[in-house]
Design an enzyme around this catalytic site. Structure first.
Site, short mmCIF file in Angstrom:
data_model
loop_
_atom_site.label_atom_id
_atom_site.label_comp_id
_atom_site.label_asym_id
_atom_site.label_seq_id
_atom_site.Cartn_x
_atom_site.Cartn_y
_atom_site.Cartn_z
N LEU A 35 8.08 4.77 -60.10
CA LEU A 35 8.66 4.55 -61.42
C LEU A 35 9.54 3.31 -61.37
CD1 LEU A 35 9.78 8.18 -62.44
CD2 LEU A 35 7.61 7.04 -62.91
N GLU A 36 9.15 2.29 -62.11
CA GLU A 36 9.96 1.08 -62.24
C GLU A 36 10.62 1.13 -63.61
OE1 GLU A 36 10.61 -0.81 -59.87
OE2 GLU A 36 9.07 -0.22 -58.44
N LEU A 37 11.91 1.44 -63.65
CA LEU A 37 12.58 1.72 -64.91
C LEU A 37 13.56 0.59 -65.25
CD1 LEU A 37 13.03 5.53 -64.21
CD2 LEU A 37 11.12 4.37 -65.33
N PHE A 41 4.23 3.61 -62.92
CA PHE A 41 4.72 3.46 -64.29
C PHE A 41 5.86 2.47 -64.35
CE2 PHE A 41 8.00 4.54 -67.42
CZ PHE A 41 7.28 4.47 -68.60
#
Length: 466
Positions: free
Chosen positions: A219-221, A196
Protein backbone atom coordinates in the site's frame (compact mmCIF):
# COMPACT_ATOMS: atom_id res chain seq x y z
CA UNK A 1 -24.05 -1.44 -10.42
CA UNK A 2 -26.91 -3.79 -9.57
CA UNK A 3 -26.20 -7.31 -8.34
CA UNK A 4 -26.42 -8.86 -11.81
CA UNK A 5 -23.95 -6.31 -13.18
CA UNK A 6 -21.56 -6.89 -10.29
CA UNK A 7 -21.75 -10.64 -10.88
CA UNK A 8 -21.03 -10.11 -14.57
CA UNK A 9 -18.06 -7.84 -13.80
CA UNK A 10 -16.72 -10.35 -11.31
CA UNK A 11 -16.91 -13.11 -13.91
CA UNK A 12 -15.22 -10.91 -16.53
CA UNK A 13 -12.28 -10.03 -14.28
CA UNK A 14 -12.01 -13.55 -12.89
CA UNK A 15 -11.74 -14.88 -16.45
CA UNK A 16 -8.83 -12.53 -17.19
CA UNK A 17 -7.11 -13.64 -13.99
CA UNK A 18 -7.69 -17.31 -14.79
CA UNK A 19 -6.15 -16.89 -18.25
CA UNK A 20 -3.07 -15.24 -16.75
CA UNK A 21 -2.75 -17.98 -14.13
CA UNK A 22 -2.89 -20.64 -16.82
CA UNK A 23 -0.21 -18.84 -18.83
CA UNK A 24 1.96 -18.43 -15.70
CA UNK A 25 1.71 -22.17 -15.02
CA UNK A 26 3.25 -22.88 -18.41
CA UNK A 27 6.30 -20.67 -17.66
CA UNK A 28 6.83 -20.65 -13.92
CA UNK A 29 10.14 -18.77 -13.90
CA UNK A 30 10.87 -16.56 -16.95
CA UNK A 31 14.60 -16.34 -17.57
CA UNK A 32 16.73 -13.20 -17.44
CA UNK A 33 16.67 -12.65 -21.20
CA UNK A 34 12.87 -12.74 -21.45
CA UNK A 35 12.45 -10.37 -18.52
CA UNK A 36 14.91 -7.89 -19.99
CA UNK A 37 13.08 -8.15 -23.30
CA UNK A 38 9.80 -7.31 -21.58
CA UNK A 39 11.35 -4.28 -19.90
CA UNK A 40 12.86 -3.13 -23.19
CA UNK A 41 9.49 -3.47 -24.96
CA UNK A 42 7.78 -1.43 -22.28
CA UNK A 43 10.42 1.28 -22.39
CA UNK A 44 10.26 1.47 -26.20
CA UNK A 45 6.46 1.83 -26.10
CA UNK A 46 6.68 4.61 -23.52
CA UNK A 47 9.28 6.54 -25.52
CA UNK A 48 7.33 6.13 -28.75
CA UNK A 49 4.17 7.59 -27.17
CA UNK A 50 5.70 10.44 -25.17
CA UNK A 51 3.70 13.07 -27.03
CA UNK A 52 0.50 11.10 -26.51
CA UNK A 53 1.17 11.00 -22.76
CA UNK A 54 1.52 14.78 -22.69
CA UNK A 55 -1.66 15.32 -24.72
CA UNK A 56 -3.95 13.02 -22.75
CA UNK A 57 -2.64 14.31 -19.41
CA UNK A 58 -3.66 17.81 -20.50
CA UNK A 59 -7.05 16.44 -21.45
CA UNK A 60 -7.57 14.88 -18.02
CA UNK A 61 -6.21 17.77 -15.96
CA UNK A 62 -7.60 20.59 -18.08
CA UNK A 63 -4.07 21.83 -18.49
CA UNK A 64 -0.71 20.49 -17.46
CA UNK A 65 2.84 21.49 -18.48
CA UNK A 66 4.58 18.95 -20.70
CA UNK A 67 7.45 18.95 -18.22
CA UNK A 68 5.18 17.78 -15.39
CA UNK A 69 4.30 14.73 -17.49
CA UNK A 70 7.75 14.06 -18.94
CA UNK A 71 9.85 14.67 -15.82
CA UNK A 72 7.52 13.73 -12.96
CA UNK A 73 5.23 11.11 -14.52
CA UNK A 74 6.85 9.01 -17.25
CA UNK A 75 10.50 9.99 -16.69
CA UNK A 76 10.79 8.02 -13.43
CA UNK A 77 9.41 4.94 -15.23
CA UNK A 78 12.10 5.08 -17.92
CA UNK A 79 14.82 5.60 -15.31
CA UNK A 80 13.40 2.82 -13.16
CA UNK A 81 13.37 0.42 -16.12
CA UNK A 82 16.99 1.31 -16.88
CA UNK A 83 17.96 0.56 -13.28
CA UNK A 84 16.11 -2.77 -13.20
CA UNK A 85 17.48 -3.82 -16.59
CA UNK A 86 21.02 -3.11 -15.38
CA UNK A 87 20.80 -4.93 -12.04
CA UNK A 88 18.27 -7.68 -12.72
CA UNK A 89 20.85 -10.39 -13.34
CA UNK A 90 22.41 -9.86 -9.91
CA UNK A 91 19.00 -9.77 -8.18
CA UNK A 92 17.94 -13.05 -9.80
CA UNK A 93 21.04 -15.01 -8.79
CA UNK A 94 20.59 -17.31 -5.80
CA UNK A 95 21.92 -15.57 -2.71
CA UNK A 96 24.16 -17.64 -0.48
CA UNK A 97 23.57 -17.06 3.25
CA UNK A 98 25.49 -18.25 6.34
CA UNK A 99 24.57 -21.46 8.16
CA UNK A 100 25.05 -22.13 11.88
CA UNK A 101 28.08 -24.12 13.01
CA UNK A 102 25.81 -26.99 13.97
CA UNK A 103 24.82 -27.50 10.33
CA UNK A 104 28.25 -27.27 8.75
CA UNK A 105 29.28 -28.09 6.06
CA UNK A 106 25.77 -27.62 4.67
CA UNK A 107 24.92 -24.77 2.35
CA UNK A 108 21.97 -22.37 2.34
CA UNK A 109 20.66 -20.15 -0.44
CA UNK A 110 17.73 -17.85 -1.13
CA UNK A 111 16.06 -18.35 -4.51
CA UNK A 112 13.68 -15.56 -5.59
CA UNK A 113 10.79 -16.75 -7.73
CA UNK A 114 7.81 -14.97 -9.33
CA UNK A 115 4.66 -14.85 -7.21
CA UNK A 116 2.35 -15.40 -10.19
CA UNK A 117 -0.19 -12.69 -11.02
CA UNK A 118 0.10 -9.21 -9.50
CA UNK A 119 -2.85 -6.83 -9.35
CA UNK A 120 -2.02 -3.11 -9.63
CA UNK A 121 -4.48 -0.36 -8.67
CA UNK A 122 -3.21 3.04 -9.78
CA UNK A 123 -4.30 6.58 -8.83
CA UNK A 124 -5.13 9.58 -11.00
CA UNK A 125 -2.51 12.13 -9.91
CA UNK A 126 0.36 10.52 -11.84
CA UNK A 127 -1.65 8.15 -14.00
CA UNK A 128 1.31 6.87 -16.01
CA UNK A 129 4.18 6.66 -13.54
CA UNK A 130 2.15 5.10 -10.75
CA UNK A 131 0.78 2.51 -13.17
CA UNK A 132 3.82 1.67 -15.25
CA UNK A 133 6.57 1.63 -12.63
CA UNK A 134 4.78 -1.02 -10.52
CA UNK A 135 4.05 -2.87 -13.76
CA UNK A 136 7.70 -2.79 -14.81
CA UNK A 137 8.65 -4.06 -11.35
CA UNK A 138 6.16 -6.92 -11.60
CA UNK A 139 7.57 -7.89 -15.00
CA UNK A 140 11.16 -7.69 -13.73
CA UNK A 141 10.19 -10.13 -10.98
CA UNK A 142 8.78 -12.50 -13.64
CA UNK A 143 5.10 -12.00 -12.89
CA UNK A 144 1.98 -11.50 -14.97
CA UNK A 145 -0.03 -8.37 -14.14
CA UNK A 146 -3.53 -6.93 -14.23
CA UNK A 147 -3.73 -3.13 -14.06
CA UNK A 148 -6.72 -1.04 -12.93
CA UNK A 149 -6.10 2.66 -13.76
CA UNK A 150 -8.14 5.41 -12.13
CA UNK A 151 -11.47 6.33 -13.69
CA UNK A 152 -10.79 9.98 -12.72
CA UNK A 153 -8.21 10.19 -15.53
CA UNK A 154 -10.20 8.51 -18.34
CA UNK A 155 -8.08 9.69 -21.28
CA UNK A 156 -4.92 8.47 -19.56
CA UNK A 157 -6.62 5.17 -18.73
CA UNK A 158 -7.62 4.65 -22.35
CA UNK A 159 -4.09 5.39 -23.59
CA UNK A 160 -2.63 2.90 -21.10
CA UNK A 161 -5.11 0.24 -22.19
CA UNK A 162 -4.32 0.74 -25.89
CA UNK A 163 -0.55 0.98 -25.41
CA UNK A 164 -0.26 -2.12 -23.25
CA UNK A 165 -2.61 -4.14 -25.46
CA UNK A 166 -0.33 -3.33 -28.42
CA UNK A 167 2.80 -4.24 -26.44
CA UNK A 168 1.87 -7.40 -24.51
CA UNK A 169 -0.50 -10.34 -24.78
CA UNK A 170 -3.47 -10.07 -22.43
CA UNK A 171 -2.29 -13.26 -20.72
CA UNK A 172 0.81 -11.33 -19.61
CA UNK A 173 -0.46 -7.76 -19.06
CA UNK A 174 -4.14 -6.83 -19.00
CA UNK A 175 -5.72 -3.44 -18.33
CA UNK A 176 -9.12 -3.35 -16.65
CA UNK A 177 -11.04 -0.09 -17.08
CA UNK A 178 -14.06 0.92 -15.05
CA UNK A 179 -15.37 2.95 -12.13
CA UNK A 180 -15.53 2.48 -8.38
CA UNK A 181 -17.59 -0.69 -8.63
CA UNK A 182 -15.04 -2.28 -10.97
CA UNK A 183 -12.29 -1.25 -8.57
CA UNK A 184 -14.15 -2.91 -5.70
CA UNK A 185 -14.40 -6.18 -7.66
CA UNK A 186 -10.74 -5.88 -8.69
CA UNK A 187 -9.56 -5.47 -5.07
CA UNK A 188 -11.39 -8.66 -4.11
CA UNK A 189 -9.75 -10.90 -6.72
CA UNK A 190 -7.44 -13.69 -5.46
CA UNK A 191 -4.19 -12.24 -6.80
CA UNK A 192 -0.80 -13.47 -5.65
CA UNK A 193 0.02 -9.88 -4.65
CA UNK A 194 -1.97 -6.64 -4.75
CA UNK A 195 -0.25 -3.28 -5.24
CA UNK A 196 -2.30 -0.17 -4.44
CA UNK A 197 -1.40 3.51 -4.64
CA UNK A 198 -3.93 6.03 -3.35
CA UNK A 199 -5.49 7.54 -0.26
CA UNK A 200 -5.29 6.04 3.22
CA UNK A 201 -9.09 5.85 3.37
CA UNK A 202 -9.36 3.78 0.19
CA UNK A 203 -6.26 1.79 1.17
CA UNK A 204 -8.09 0.47 4.23
CA UNK A 205 -10.92 -0.80 2.01
CA UNK A 206 -8.49 -2.39 -0.43
CA UNK A 207 -6.63 -4.17 2.36
CA UNK A 208 -9.90 -5.40 3.84
CA UNK A 209 -10.97 -6.83 0.47
CA UNK A 210 -7.57 -8.46 -0.12
CA UNK A 211 -7.65 -10.06 3.32
CA UNK A 212 -10.66 -12.16 2.30
CA UNK A 213 -8.36 -14.13 -0.02
CA UNK A 214 -5.20 -13.76 2.12
CA UNK A 215 -3.64 -11.67 -0.64
CA UNK A 216 -0.46 -9.87 0.48
CA UNK A 217 -0.53 -6.13 -0.22
CA UNK A 218 1.78 -3.24 -0.88
CA UNK A 219 0.00 0.00 0.00
CA UNK A 220 1.53 3.29 -1.14
CA UNK A 221 -0.59 5.90 0.61
CA UNK A 222 0.04 9.48 1.70
CA UNK A 223 -0.14 11.73 4.71
CA UNK A 224 0.96 15.11 5.93
CA UNK A 225 4.61 15.32 4.87
CA UNK A 226 6.33 18.13 6.80
CA UNK A 227 9.20 20.44 5.90
CA UNK A 228 11.26 21.31 8.97
CA UNK A 229 13.40 24.44 8.64
CA UNK A 230 16.16 24.74 11.23
CA UNK A 231 17.48 28.15 12.26
CA UNK A 232 20.48 27.70 9.93
CA UNK A 233 18.39 26.60 6.93
CA UNK A 234 19.10 28.11 3.51
CA UNK A 235 15.74 29.92 3.26
CA UNK A 236 16.28 30.98 -0.35
CA UNK A 237 16.79 27.39 -1.52
CA UNK A 238 14.05 26.06 0.72
CA UNK A 239 11.56 28.59 -0.65
CA UNK A 240 12.38 27.63 -4.24
CA UNK A 241 12.15 23.92 -3.52
CA UNK A 242 8.90 24.14 -1.57
CA UNK A 243 7.28 26.36 -4.20
CA UNK A 244 8.16 23.79 -6.86
CA UNK A 245 6.71 20.98 -4.74
CA UNK A 246 3.44 22.85 -4.23
CA UNK A 247 3.00 24.09 -7.81
CA UNK A 248 4.15 20.97 -9.68
CA UNK A 249 1.03 19.04 -10.67
CA UNK A 250 -0.89 21.60 -8.59
CA UNK A 251 0.40 19.99 -5.41
CA UNK A 252 -1.38 16.74 -6.27
CA UNK A 253 1.62 14.62 -5.31
CA UNK A 254 1.70 12.13 -2.45
CA UNK A 255 5.14 13.31 -1.32
CA UNK A 256 4.52 17.05 -1.86
CA UNK A 257 5.29 19.27 1.14
CA UNK A 258 2.09 19.37 3.18
CA UNK A 259 3.13 22.01 5.70
CA UNK A 260 6.25 23.91 6.79
CA UNK A 261 7.63 24.16 10.32
CA UNK A 262 9.67 27.36 10.82
CA UNK A 263 11.04 28.99 13.96
CA UNK A 264 8.81 31.81 15.23
CA UNK A 265 11.64 34.34 14.89
CA UNK A 266 12.28 33.34 11.24
CA UNK A 267 8.69 33.30 9.99
CA UNK A 268 8.61 36.81 8.56
CA UNK A 269 11.87 36.34 6.66
CA UNK A 270 10.81 32.97 5.27
CA UNK A 271 7.37 34.17 4.13
CA UNK A 272 9.01 37.11 2.39
CA UNK A 273 11.12 34.67 0.39
CA UNK A 274 8.38 32.08 -0.15
CA UNK A 275 5.66 34.33 -1.54
CA UNK A 276 7.52 35.48 -4.70
CA UNK A 277 8.84 31.96 -5.28
CA UNK A 278 5.30 30.53 -5.25
CA UNK A 279 4.15 33.23 -7.69
CA UNK A 280 7.21 32.69 -9.88
CA UNK A 281 6.75 28.91 -10.01
CA UNK A 282 3.09 29.33 -11.01
CA UNK A 283 3.97 31.91 -13.67
CA UNK A 284 6.64 29.68 -15.21
CA UNK A 285 4.22 26.75 -15.26
CA UNK A 286 1.63 29.03 -16.88
CA UNK A 287 4.00 29.83 -19.74
CA UNK A 288 4.51 26.08 -20.28
CA UNK A 289 0.82 25.31 -20.64
CA UNK A 290 -0.19 25.05 -17.01
CA UNK A 291 0.02 24.91 -14.07
CA UNK A 292 -1.83 21.63 -13.89
CA UNK A 293 -5.50 21.84 -13.09
CA UNK A 294 -7.21 20.19 -10.16
CA UNK A 295 -8.42 16.83 -11.41
CA UNK A 296 -12.14 17.36 -10.82
CA UNK A 297 -14.68 19.90 -9.63
CA UNK A 298 -15.20 17.87 -6.46
CA UNK A 299 -11.51 18.05 -5.56
CA UNK A 300 -11.39 21.76 -6.34
CA UNK A 301 -14.44 22.39 -4.13
CA UNK A 302 -12.79 20.46 -1.29
CA UNK A 303 -9.65 22.61 -1.49
CA UNK A 304 -11.70 25.81 -1.61
CA UNK A 305 -13.63 24.61 1.45
CA UNK A 306 -10.40 23.93 3.37
CA UNK A 307 -9.13 27.40 2.55
CA UNK A 308 -12.39 29.13 3.44
CA UNK A 309 -12.64 27.32 6.78
CA UNK A 310 -9.15 28.57 7.65
CA UNK A 311 -10.01 32.13 6.61
CA UNK A 312 -13.22 32.18 8.65
CA UNK A 313 -11.32 30.73 11.63
CA UNK A 314 -8.89 33.66 11.64
CA UNK A 315 -5.95 32.28 9.67
CA UNK A 316 -3.98 34.62 7.41
CA UNK A 317 -4.45 33.57 3.77
CA UNK A 318 -1.89 34.82 1.24
CA UNK A 319 -2.73 34.08 -2.38
CA UNK A 320 0.34 34.22 -4.59
CA UNK A 321 -1.07 34.21 -8.13
CA UNK A 322 -4.12 33.76 -10.31
CA UNK A 323 -2.98 30.83 -12.43
CA UNK A 324 -4.86 27.53 -12.20
CA UNK A 325 -8.31 26.77 -10.85
CA UNK A 326 -6.95 26.80 -7.28
CA UNK A 327 -4.45 29.58 -6.58
CA UNK A 328 -1.14 28.65 -4.92
CA UNK A 329 -1.70 29.92 -1.38
CA UNK A 330 0.24 30.35 1.87
CA UNK A 331 -1.76 30.02 5.09
CA UNK A 332 -0.54 31.14 8.51
CA UNK A 333 -2.12 30.80 11.94
CA UNK A 334 -3.99 27.51 11.66
CA UNK A 335 -5.71 26.09 14.71
CA UNK A 336 -5.54 22.41 15.72
CA UNK A 337 -9.21 21.72 14.96
CA UNK A 338 -9.05 23.04 11.37
CA UNK A 339 -9.18 20.47 8.57
CA UNK A 340 -6.03 21.88 6.97
CA UNK A 341 -4.22 20.84 10.14
CA UNK A 342 -5.70 17.34 10.22
CA UNK A 343 -6.21 16.26 6.58
CA UNK A 344 -3.74 15.60 3.80
CA UNK A 345 -4.09 18.66 1.56
CA UNK A 346 -3.18 17.29 -1.90
CA UNK A 347 -3.31 20.67 -3.56
CA UNK A 348 -1.44 24.02 -3.81
CA UNK A 349 -2.32 25.22 -0.29
CA UNK A 350 0.68 25.53 2.06
CA UNK A 351 0.27 26.02 5.81
CA UNK A 352 3.23 27.58 7.60
CA UNK A 353 3.43 26.56 11.27
CA UNK A 354 5.75 28.15 13.83
CA UNK A 355 7.72 26.47 16.59
CA UNK A 356 9.64 27.81 19.56
CA UNK A 357 12.12 24.95 20.09
CA UNK A 358 13.36 22.04 18.03
CA UNK A 359 11.94 19.70 20.67
CA UNK A 360 8.50 21.19 20.00
CA UNK A 361 8.89 20.78 16.23
CA UNK A 362 9.99 17.16 16.49
CA UNK A 363 7.17 16.42 18.93
CA UNK A 364 4.62 17.90 16.54
CA UNK A 365 5.81 15.63 13.73
CA UNK A 366 5.66 12.63 16.03
CA UNK A 367 2.20 13.40 17.41
CA UNK A 368 0.35 12.68 14.16
CA UNK A 369 0.15 9.75 11.74
CA UNK A 370 3.49 8.74 10.21
CA UNK A 371 4.14 10.86 7.10
CA UNK A 372 5.12 9.39 3.75
CA UNK A 373 8.02 11.84 3.49
CA UNK A 374 9.91 14.26 5.70
CA UNK A 375 12.10 17.16 4.62
CA UNK A 376 14.75 18.82 6.77
CA UNK A 377 16.82 21.90 5.92
CA UNK A 378 19.95 22.30 7.99
CA UNK A 379 23.74 22.15 7.67
CA UNK A 380 24.10 20.87 11.23
CA UNK A 381 25.22 17.24 11.19
CA UNK A 382 24.14 16.60 14.77
CA UNK A 383 20.66 17.96 14.08
CA UNK A 384 20.33 15.78 10.98
CA UNK A 385 21.15 12.73 13.07
CA UNK A 386 18.77 13.79 15.81
CA UNK A 387 15.81 14.31 13.47
CA UNK A 388 16.51 11.06 11.61
CA UNK A 389 16.69 9.21 14.94
CA UNK A 390 13.69 10.82 16.65
CA UNK A 391 11.16 10.86 13.80
CA UNK A 392 9.54 7.99 11.90
CA UNK A 393 8.51 8.56 8.30
CA UNK A 394 8.51 6.82 4.96
CA UNK A 395 11.54 8.52 3.39
CA UNK A 396 13.60 11.66 3.98
CA UNK A 397 15.23 14.25 1.76
CA UNK A 398 17.79 16.46 3.46
CA UNK A 399 18.05 20.02 2.13
CA UNK A 400 15.66 19.28 -0.71
CA UNK A 401 12.10 18.29 -1.55
CA UNK A 402 10.80 15.09 -3.21
CA UNK A 403 14.11 14.15 -4.86
CA UNK A 404 14.45 10.91 -2.87
CA UNK A 405 11.76 9.49 -5.18
CA UNK A 406 14.20 9.63 -8.09
CA UNK A 407 16.86 7.51 -6.35
CA UNK A 408 16.06 4.01 -7.62
CA UNK A 409 18.47 2.33 -5.22
CA UNK A 410 16.39 3.58 -2.26
CA UNK A 411 13.24 1.70 -1.21
CA UNK A 412 10.17 3.92 -1.55
CA UNK A 413 7.25 3.40 0.78
CA UNK A 414 5.42 4.57 3.85
CA UNK A 415 4.98 3.42 7.42
CA UNK A 416 1.83 3.18 9.50
CA UNK A 417 -0.99 5.19 7.94
CA UNK A 418 1.25 6.26 5.04
CA UNK A 419 1.74 2.76 3.68
CA UNK A 420 2.77 -0.86 3.96
CA UNK A 421 5.78 -2.23 2.10
CA UNK A 422 8.07 -0.54 -0.40
CA UNK A 423 9.14 -0.71 -4.00
CA UNK A 424 11.62 0.90 -6.45
CA UNK A 425 14.71 -0.96 -7.50
CA UNK A 426 15.66 -4.08 -5.58
CA UNK A 427 13.05 -3.40 -2.88
CA UNK A 428 10.29 -3.69 -5.48
CA UNK A 429 11.80 -6.77 -7.07
CA UNK A 430 11.90 -8.48 -3.68
CA UNK A 431 8.38 -7.34 -2.76
CA UNK A 432 7.01 -8.99 -5.90
CA UNK A 433 9.07 -12.17 -5.55
CA UNK A 434 8.89 -15.17 -3.25
CA UNK A 435 12.10 -15.69 -1.28
CA UNK A 436 12.44 -19.47 -1.21
CA UNK A 437 14.92 -20.65 1.40
CA UNK A 438 16.91 -23.74 0.38
CA UNK A 439 19.25 -25.76 2.62
CA UNK A 440 21.44 -28.47 1.17
CA UNK A 441 22.47 -30.97 3.83
CA UNK A 442 25.86 -32.63 3.33
CA UNK A 443 26.14 -36.40 3.00
CA UNK A 444 28.28 -36.60 6.13
CA UNK A 445 27.76 -34.32 9.12
CA UNK A 446 27.16 -34.25 12.87
CA UNK A 447 23.48 -33.47 12.40
CA UNK A 448 21.57 -36.09 14.48
CA UNK A 449 18.12 -35.59 12.88
CA UNK A 450 16.68 -38.93 11.80
CA UNK A 451 19.42 -40.86 13.60
CA UNK A 452 18.02 -41.77 17.05
CA UNK A 453 20.62 -42.91 19.49
CA UNK A 454 23.48 -41.46 17.50
CA UNK A 455 26.66 -41.07 19.52
CA UNK A 456 26.60 -37.27 19.17
CA UNK A 457 22.93 -36.69 20.10
CA UNK A 458 23.49 -35.76 23.75
CA UNK A 459 26.49 -33.64 22.89
CA UNK A 460 24.55 -31.94 20.10
CA UNK A 461 21.63 -31.16 22.43
CA UNK A 462 23.96 -29.62 25.01
CA UNK A 463 25.66 -27.52 22.30
CA UNK A 464 22.31 -26.27 20.95
CA UNK A 465 21.28 -25.03 24.42
CA UNK A 466 24.56 -23.39 25.37
Amino acid sequence: MDSDTVTGETRRLAAVLAAQREAAASEVVPDLASRRTDLARLKAAIRAHRNDFVAVAREDFGRRPAEDTLILDIGPVVQGINHMHRHLGAWMRPERVPVPHTLWPGRAHIHRQPLGVVGIMAPWNYPFGLSLLPLATALAAGNRAMLKPSELAPASSRLLADLLADTFEATQVAVVEGGVETGTVFAGLPFDHLFFTGSTEVGRKVMRAAAENLVPVTLELGGKSPVLLARDADFAKAARDIAFGKVANAGQTCIAPDYVLVHEDDTKDFIARLKPEMARAAKIAGRRGGPAGIISARHAERLASLQEEARIGGAVVIETGEEGNVTPTIIIGLRPQMRLTREEIFGPLLPVVTYATMEEAIARIGSGPRPLALYLYTANRDLKGRVLRDTLSGNVTLNGVMTHYAVESLPFGGVGASGIGAYHGRAGFEAMSHAKGVFEEPRRSLIPFGRPGGRFVKLFARYMMR
